[in-house]
Design a protein around this motif. Structure first.
Motif, PDB file in Angstrom:
ATOM      1  N   ARG A   7      -0.383   1.839 -11.756  1.00 55.33           N
ATOM      2  CA  ARG A   7      -0.633   1.491 -10.285  1.00 55.33           C
ATOM      3  C   ARG A   7      -1.565   0.506 -10.447  1.00 55.33           C
ATOM      4  O   ARG A   7      -2.839   0.570 -10.934  1.00 55.33           O
ATOM      5  CB  ARG A   7      -0.961   2.756  -9.526  1.00 55.33           C
ATOM      6  N   THR A   9      -4.272  -2.632  -8.567  1.00 61.95           N
ATOM      7  CA  THR A   9      -4.988  -3.087  -7.714  1.00 61.95           C
ATOM      8  C   THR A   9      -5.459  -4.374  -8.097  1.00 61.95           C
ATOM      9  O   THR A   9      -6.082  -4.702  -9.105  1.00 61.95           O
ATOM     10  CB  THR A   9      -6.325  -2.371  -7.023  1.00 61.95           C
ATOM     11  N   PHE A  35      -0.654  -1.249  -6.068  1.00 65.60           N
ATOM     12  CA  PHE A  35      -1.364  -0.291  -5.193  1.00 65.60           C
ATOM     13  C   PHE A  35      -1.840  -0.932  -4.145  1.00 65.60           C
ATOM     14  O   PHE A  35      -1.655  -0.578  -2.976  1.00 65.60           O
ATOM     15  CB  PHE A  35      -2.083   0.544  -5.972  1.00 65.60           C
ATOM     16  N   ARG A  56       0.518  -0.395  -0.859  1.00 64.80           N
ATOM     17  CA  ARG A  56      -0.114   0.601   0.109  1.00 64.80           C
ATOM     18  C   ARG A  56      -1.138  -0.024   1.152  1.00 64.80           C
ATOM     19  O   ARG A  56      -1.077   0.035   2.255  1.00 64.80           O
ATOM     20  CB  ARG A  56      -0.623   1.822  -0.557  1.00 64.80           C
ATOM     21  N   GLN A  97      -5.713   7.002  -7.187  1.00 68.68           N
ATOM     22  CA  GLN A  97      -4.238   6.939  -7.536  1.00 68.68           C
ATOM     23  C   GLN A  97      -4.193   5.506  -8.226  1.00 68.68           C
ATOM     24  O   GLN A  97      -3.183   5.159  -8.734  1.00 68.68           O
ATOM     25  CB  GLN A  97      -3.440   6.792  -6.171  1.00 68.68           C
ATOM     26  N   VAL A  98      -5.407   4.609  -8.559  1.00 72.00           N
ATOM     27  CA  VAL A  98      -5.388   3.608  -9.141  1.00 72.00           C
ATOM     28  C   VAL A  98      -5.481   3.446 -10.712  1.00 72.00           C
ATOM     29  O   VAL A  98      -6.633   4.294 -11.018  1.00 72.00           O
ATOM     30  CB  VAL A  98      -6.316   2.335  -8.508  1.00 72.00           C
TER      31      VAL A  98
END
Length: 395
Positions: A7, A9, A35, A56, A97-98
């Protein structure tokens, strides 16, 4: 070896590095998912990125731009949540979560989210020179304390990283120096006395690379190389005198490492930022980048030159500030950001950029700054002084 889906960013997704990163990610949907994305003002491009990659979160730098994006997101029935809170960048960089963060925000504004990613132990793909130029040892301490994996994305530093031994502990015993290559920008052969007449459009017309306006001007003054010298010092733990710059107009050799036996290891490739981006995303594996491969049969001759101090006076400032009190690198970076912005706005001449940088360094009193708050305070002071100097030089 299997490749676990990551994931990602992307800080600065609408800039040239961000767009190239998304291009690589789009080629490998089985390996990566987005993400979160961030941008400053380009609402329509951010909307298109959200529609394609379904992140997200999307963070905009100002409330009006965030509000406009949120309206467009809703109208297009997308589920991306739009944020503008002061700590939103830090949140999307450090979220549990990254897996990896592409740090591509230009300027000192990228320092805080980079610090957040470092403290959270992320794989940090560093395309933001200023995080190291401003943060220096403070930033590197955060990387080590958080257990982050720092991977350079600048083509030069990625080339050095790829040319070094795998074991960093062996570098001091094996590496004599590193050699950063520079294209020389659009004014490599232009008479130094004529540079005062350079226009912003001329300065932004780089012969080899497609880049944003700020970094294009930095390439034209070779301040980008000065910043890269500073960055290399912290990335690779070398003494300033172990870092050399050579002009290589063809931009085929991206940088080199010279060992104590005089052997030189270099990384070559087409001038396409997707190559170091793909390397950083997949490290230690290799994936396709979308870049064109070198064709050695048709490769032009490669040449090398010593940088001209009259044409590029700002380059030497890198070694000056590395020998000055800690924090001097932050002052240089802040002054340069102000000077380049003033030049792009048509307020000062091209040759005034170096004058603003030099006078700011001479004016700001620097005592060793040993935390991020002290460095940011120094950054703010330097910006005020640089703005005053630029105002005095207005044309």
């Amino acid at each position: 070896m299997t490749f676990q889906k990551q994931r990602i960013t992307i800080l600065g997704s609408t800039g040239s590095i961000g767009v190239s990163t998304l291009d690589v990610i789009a080629r490998h949907p089985d390996k990566f998912e987005v993400f979160a994305l961030s941008a400053a003002t380009q609402v329509d491009l951010m909307l298109a990125q959200c529609a394609q990659f379904r992140p997200r979160y999307a963070v905009m730098a100002s409330q009006p731009h965030a509000r406009l994006l949120a309206e467009k997101i809703k109208k297009n029935s997308l589920l991306t949540q739009v944020l503008n809170a002061p700590d939103a960048l830090e949140m999307i960089a450090s979220n549990e979560q990254v897996d990896a963060v592409m740090a591509a925000i230009v300027g000192a504004a990228g320092l805080s989210p980079c610090m957040a990613a470092a403290r959270a132990g992320k794989r940090l793909l560093l395309a933001n020179k200023e995080a190291l130029v401003v943060g220096g040892d403070v930033f590197m301490q955060a990387v080590h304390a958080g257990g982050a994996r720092l991977l350079p994305i600048d083509s030069e530093h990625s080339a050095i990283f790829q040319s070094l031994p795998d074991d960093p502990a062996s570098w001091p015993h094996r590496v004599e120096k590193i050699i950063l290559t520079a294209s020389g920008g659009p004014f490599r052969t232009r008479d130094a006395a004529s540079l005062r007449y350079v226009t912003p459009d001329e300065a932004c017309a780089h012969p080899n690379w497609v880049m944003g306006r700020k970094i294009s001007v930095d390439s034209a003054t070779m301040m980008n190389k000065a910043l890269e010298v500073i960055e290399a010092k912290y990335l690779f733990g070398l003494a300033p005198e172990q870092i050399e710059v050579v002009i290589h107009p063809q931009s085929i050799i991206h940088s080199m490492v010279q060992y104590y036996d005089t052997s030189v290891v270099a990384q070559l490739g087409t001038p396409d930022m997707r190559v170091p981006i793909a390397y950083g995303l997949a490290w230690p594996e290799r994936i396709t980048s979308g870049a064109q491969a070198l064709d050695f049969k048709n490769l032009a001759n490669m040449s090398f030159e010593v940088p001209d101090n009259l044409r590029f006076p700002g380059l030497r400032l890198a070694w000056d500030v590395l020998k000055a009190p800690v924090g001097s690198t932050a002052v240089l970076n802040a002054a340069n950001e102000i000077a380049v912005a003033a030049f792009l706005d048509g307020c000062i001449r091209f040759d005034h950029i170096h004058q603003v940088n030099h006078e700011t360094l001479e004016t700001v009193s620097v005592s060793d700054a040993n935390d991020i708050e002290g460095l940011l305070a120094l950054d703010a002071e330097a910006r005020l002084i640089a703005a005053q100097i630029a105002k005095r030089l207005e044309i």
